[in-house]
Design a protein around this motif. Sequence first.
Motif, mmCIF file in Angstrom:
data_model
loop_
_atom_site.group_PDB
_atom_site.id
_atom_site.type_symbol
_atom_site.label_atom_id
_atom_site.label_comp_id
_atom_site.label_asym_id
_atom_site.label_seq_id
_atom_site.Cartn_x
_atom_site.Cartn_y
_atom_site.Cartn_z
ATOM 1 N N LEU A 102 0.810 -1.178 0.065
ATOM 2 C CA LEU A 102 0.077 0.007 -0.097
ATOM 3 C C LEU A 102 0.593 1.120 0.013
ATOM 4 O O LEU A 102 0.366 2.278 -0.229
ATOM 5 N N GLY A 103 2.095 1.187 0.390
ATOM 6 C CA GLY A 103 2.816 2.462 0.540
ATOM 7 C C GLY A 103 3.309 2.825 1.847
ATOM 8 O O GLY A 103 3.557 4.023 1.833
ATOM 9 N N SER A 114 -5.334 4.245 9.337
ATOM 10 C CA SER A 114 -6.003 3.349 9.928
ATOM 11 C C SER A 114 -7.386 4.022 10.674
ATOM 12 O O SER A 114 -8.346 3.820 10.561
ATOM 13 N N GLN A 115 -7.027 5.457 11.261
ATOM 14 C CA GLN A 115 -8.132 6.128 11.761
ATOM 15 C C GLN A 115 -8.993 6.888 10.602
ATOM 16 O O GLN A 115 -10.341 6.835 10.984
ATOM 17 N N LYS A 116 -8.508 7.087 9.670
ATOM 18 C CA LYS A 116 -9.517 7.447 8.629
ATOM 19 C C LYS A 116 -10.372 6.278 8.298
ATOM 20 O O LYS A 116 -11.560 6.415 7.898
ATOM 21 N N ALA A 318 -16.016 -1.129 -1.984
ATOM 22 C CA ALA A 318 -14.404 -1.592 -1.939
ATOM 23 C C ALA A 318 -13.409 -0.395 -2.625
ATOM 24 O O ALA A 318 -12.586 0.027 -1.897
ATOM 25 N N GLN A 319 -13.885 -0.104 -3.679
ATOM 26 C CA GLN A 319 -13.122 1.034 -4.509
ATOM 27 C C GLN A 319 -12.878 2.227 -3.663
ATOM 28 O O GLN A 319 -12.028 2.862 -3.682
ATOM 29 N N GLU A 320 -14.012 2.743 -2.819
ATOM 30 C CA GLU A 320 -14.240 3.753 -1.981
ATOM 31 C C GLU A 320 -13.250 3.714 -0.773
ATOM 32 O O GLU A 320 -12.495 4.512 -0.586
ATOM 33 N N ILE A 326 -5.557 5.164 -0.245
ATOM 34 C CA ILE A 326 -4.314 5.798 -1.127
ATOM 35 C C ILE A 326 -4.171 7.357 -1.107
ATOM 36 O O ILE A 326 -3.295 7.932 -0.848
ATOM 37 N N LYS A 327 -5.497 7.994 -1.023
ATOM 38 C CA LYS A 327 -5.495 9.467 -0.915
ATOM 39 C C LYS A 327 -4.924 9.835 0.577
ATOM 40 O O LYS A 327 -4.380 10.973 0.615
#
Length: 332
Positions: A102-103, A114-116, A318-320, A326-327
């Motif tokens: 994931l980076g 995680s918190q997001k 899932a995409q959301e 990533i954002k």
Amino acid sequence: MLIKTISLLLSLCLSSAVAATEWHVSLWGKRRAFTEHVEKLAQLVAAKTDGGFTLNLSYGGLSNNRENLDGLAIGAFEMAQFCAGYHPDKNPTLTVLELPFLGVGTLEQEIAVSQKVYRHPAVERDLARWNASLLMPSPLPQYNIAGVGPTPHSLADFKGMRIRATGGIGEALSIIGAVPTSMSATEVRQAMDSGVITAASFAPHAHMSFGTIEAASWWTTNLNPGTVNCPVAVSIDALNDLKPEYREALLGSVDEALAYYLDYYNQQTMAAWGPKLQQRQIDQVTFSPTELQAFRDQAAGPVRDAWIREMNDKGIPAQELYDLVIKTLTPE
């Protein structure tokens, strides 16, 4: 007069006893870096409430670590730590945080992402099925592998190797031919000693806490396929029943507990890790950038795409969720 004084003191004592609140917290293994934020949280809550609200931490005495969500659901205890990869079917939304590559580069990033995700409505609904609200993450660095037997010098050497690995890490390793085996951390050392597995994927603290470093002859320094997500959750019912000042003491102590955890992990755990590898003369394997990029190319996209399809079939956005991760990790 003496009788009245004694009566008043007894009344005050009884009133204090009734007002006191104790929560039972289900952990596992032993006290280690992985649980230091929970230990700190217990200290802070007790101090802020003058002992009126206490967290009673239990290491394995309340529940099996794979059943902590079940325990919250039935009200067996009020708080618990768990790892999403132990039971992805129980917490499918959280598995987005266990996708490979994931980076995530730092523990601070792990906390932020995680918190997001924890506050996303789909995740809150997912965990509410277990009467659980996610309180804070247990941020872990990128996992790497320690094992016995011949040292792997290329990714091809992992073919057929039985490795304890959960979630997206296991899926990534399977792409290069390894055989991922899911088991809880407390089972790993015995499995390695008995030959059930050859190697284990862990963060450094767990390799030390669960004894794999004592058996291992080699360690990968930079495979970095991902990490696991292990939140601390509280019972929604218990949280709603807390007195306002106790609720504030609990929720208002999370940031300080996490700051303590970060300092502990960076200053103590990682400081001890290098010397232990050298002391035990463990062969440290570093893969070339070219080989690592090939691994990412093979694993990241296919595992992500398969996860999105699977979650979509379950009605999960899932995409959301993936885009949110990533954002959060991408600088503006």
